[in-house]
Motif scaffolding. Sequence first.
Motif, short mmCIF file in Angstrom:
data_model
loop_
_atom_site.label_atom_id
_atom_site.label_comp_id
_atom_site.label_asym_id
_atom_site.label_seq_id
_atom_site.Cartn_x
_atom_site.Cartn_y
_atom_site.Cartn_z
N SER A 190 0.83 -1.21 0.00
CA SER A 190 0.00 0.00 0.00
C SER A 190 0.86 1.26 0.00
O SER A 190 0.52 2.26 -0.64
N ASP A 201 -3.56 10.04 0.27
CA ASP A 201 -4.93 9.84 0.73
C ASP A 201 -5.67 8.77 -0.06
O ASP A 201 -6.88 8.63 0.06
N ARG A 203 -7.49 5.55 -1.41
CA ARG A 203 -8.26 4.45 -0.82
C ARG A 203 -8.15 3.27 -1.78
O ARG A 203 -8.50 3.39 -2.96
N ASP A 219 -7.10 2.93 3.79
CA ASP A 219 -7.55 4.32 3.64
C ASP A 219 -6.44 5.24 4.13
O ASP A 219 -6.11 5.25 5.32
N SER A 220 -5.81 5.97 3.21
CA SER A 220 -4.75 6.92 3.57
C SER A 220 -3.63 6.25 4.37
O SER A 220 -3.14 6.81 5.35
N LEU A 319 -14.90 1.49 2.12
CA LEU A 319 -14.03 2.66 1.97
C LEU A 319 -14.80 3.91 1.56
O LEU A 319 -14.36 5.03 1.84
#
Length: 393
Positions: A190, A201, A203, A219-220, A319
């Motif tokens: 990620s 940021d 997702r 998420d972020s 998300l």
Amino acid sequence: MTDDFAAVLVINAGSSSLKYQLVQPVSGIVRGSGLIERIGGPVSELRHTGPGGTTRSESRIPDATAAFAAMVDGFAAHGPDLAKQPPIAVGHRVVHGGTRFSAATLVDAGVRTEIEQLVPLAPLHQPANLAGIDAAAALFPDLPQVAVFDTAFHGTIPPAAHTYAVPQQWREEYAVRRYGFHGTSHRWASGRAAALLGRADARMVVLHLGNGASACAVDSGRSVETSMGLTPLEGLVMGSRSGDIDPAIAGHLARVAGLSAEQIDTALNQQSGLRGLVGDNDFRELQDRVDAGDPVAQLAFDVVVHRLVKYVGAYAATLGRLDAVVFTGGIGENSAALRTAVVEKLALFGAVLDPTRDAGRGERIVSSPTSRLTVLVVPTDEERQIAMECVQL
């Protein structure tokens, strides 16, 4: 860390194996690596790769202490010599951190005791991880020993996602909840995907696909949901693990087939997944059979794809927005056929694969410039992630 050439010795100690890598976290250069297999058996095998190439030897290695001694001998004989070029730390992959450990942690006597208390949550893996920590501490008494937990990245999952709807006693007394695994890989993939996208940021859904497989909603940079649960059994179809099934199947089999809890547990973990569907847990073999027109293999392939698409769709809703899907792990990185099948079923999100990009190598965006959803391939590098977390600590 100011020295770009400083290296961390990363250890992955299993019940009968020892995988190791001497890696420079800043550059990513691997200075030496190896694998010792069949520890405790009549004949153990060591494969070591150093500056002089790869060597292989066989001998009897009875336990973790002997395995670490063999590793040091391998470095001394084939480079680099750890006595002359010692690492700055030893980083240990530890499977379970429970709710106590949500980040890389320096191991002292108290931390070791706490890791040992988590053995009931990972009885097959945690004792081996501890044996590795003990053996490394004895060999390198002056080096910091750092535990990096497979579960740590998922410590940010909110209560609504990690709480099971089971009796309160199970949750409070027996620590029954979702923990998630493959956290080091999900953190690496990620992070690299966010860098490629140029979006902190973002997702995304990360799909770690290997003999073990899991999905993670990020998420972020924070894990907010993942497919594995209390154990690595829940979630996607894997090499020999079933993934999601009706929990009542266990009671049904106990009644109609007279199977014990241990027999059911063994079957779901070791005889299910691809092995249960086609008799083999090698995805390459499955793909060969699909290409040859085998209907049994085609059904297994379709089951794998269906489960993946279902998780991506569910996590997109969790998300609230889906910017990217990331494929990592041995199968995720190498199976173009699986990526194609999954992305084709994500047309709802405007996903379009670019065959030319997808045929490339290394970390890359594989979706078309016209695709509304970005699809990426990021080769996982858990050893470097562990090394980075060691030096950050």
